[in-house]
Design an enzyme around this catalytic site. Structure first.
Site, PDB file in Angstrom:
ATOM      1  N   ALA A  41      -7.229 -38.601 -29.622  1.00  0.00           N
ATOM      2  CA  ALA A  41      -7.783 -38.389 -28.388  1.00  0.00           C
ATOM      3  C   ALA A  41      -6.848 -37.556 -27.246  1.00  0.00           C
ATOM      4  CB  ALA A  41      -8.001 -39.770 -27.895  1.00  0.00           C
ATOM      5  N   ASP A  42      -5.938 -36.819 -27.616  1.00  0.00           N
ATOM      6  CA  ASP A  42      -5.293 -35.763 -26.659  1.00  0.00           C
ATOM      7  C   ASP A  42      -4.616 -34.874 -27.448  1.00  0.00           C
ATOM      8  OD1 ASP A  42      -4.950 -34.761 -24.003  1.00  0.00           O
ATOM      9  OD2 ASP A  42      -2.908 -36.271 -23.908  1.00  0.00           O
ATOM     10  N   ILE A  43      -5.291 -34.304 -28.450  1.00  0.00           N
ATOM     11  CA  ILE A  43      -4.656 -32.909 -29.096  1.00  0.00           C
ATOM     12  C   ILE A  43      -4.651 -31.626 -28.321  1.00  0.00           C
ATOM     13  CG2 ILE A  43      -4.631 -31.496 -31.207  1.00  0.00           C
ATOM     14  CD1 ILE A  43      -5.944 -33.961 -32.603  1.00  0.00           C
ATOM     15  N   ASN A  47       1.262 -31.522 -27.416  1.00  0.00           N
ATOM     16  CA  ASN A  47       1.504 -32.531 -27.964  1.00  0.00           C
ATOM     17  C   ASN A  47       1.536 -32.180 -29.787  1.00  0.00           C
ATOM     18  OD1 ASN A  47       1.137 -33.988 -25.830  1.00  0.00           O
ATOM     19  ND2 ASN A  47      -0.891 -34.694 -26.277  1.00  0.00           N
ATOM     20  N   THR A  99      -7.421 -33.982 -19.580  1.00  0.00           N
ATOM     21  CA  THR A  99      -6.639 -32.878 -20.021  1.00  0.00           C
ATOM     22  C   THR A  99      -7.641 -31.427 -19.982  1.00  0.00           C
ATOM     23  OG1 THR A  99      -5.203 -33.936 -21.363  1.00  0.00           O
ATOM     24  CG2 THR A  99      -5.131 -31.740 -21.639  1.00  0.00           C
TER      25      THR A  99
END
Length: 120
Positions: A41-43, A47, A99
């Site tokens: 959920a936050d690629i 990261n 993001t």
């Protein structure tokens, strides 16, 4: 090891074959993550760690024996991750990781999402 942005240097370029290799490796990581029933959920570049085996990007030689052995990708920061095993298979999520520039359309528009968060 270093995140993708940390490896960007002015005038330093990565070989195209190496870029394709890392892209494929990232897709494999995401595929395995989803097979294990997790969403990251936050690629985003911050990261993603690139494993380069100590080679300088400009000195890399794809034909050198063993050069692929120490290369790869690691995904970090699972703070927004979702364990799908904890939910009914029909559940979709609503929320936004915040993001800017790396969110799926469903997050931006406030619509339900599942795997879209990692595949946009």
């Amino acid at each position: 090891r270093g995140s993708v942005p940390a490896r960007r240097r002015v005038g330093e370029r990565m070989d195209e074959v190496l870029v394709m290799y890392y892209a494929i490796e990232l897709l494999r990581v995401v595929e395995n993550l989803h097979a294990a029933r997790f969403l990251h959920a936050d690629i985003k570049p911050d990261n993603v760690l690139l494993l380069n085996g100590g080679d300088a990007w400009r000195d890399w030689a794809g034909r050198r024996p063993g050069c692929w052995r120490e290369k790869g990708v690691a995904l970090i920061d699972f703070g927004c991750a979702v364990d799908l095993a904890q939910y009914d298979a029909r559940v979709a999520f609503v929320g936004d990781v915040g993001t800017e520039g790396f969110r799926c359309a469903e997050m931006v528009e406030g619509r339900p999402w599942t795997f879209q968060c990692d595949t946009h």
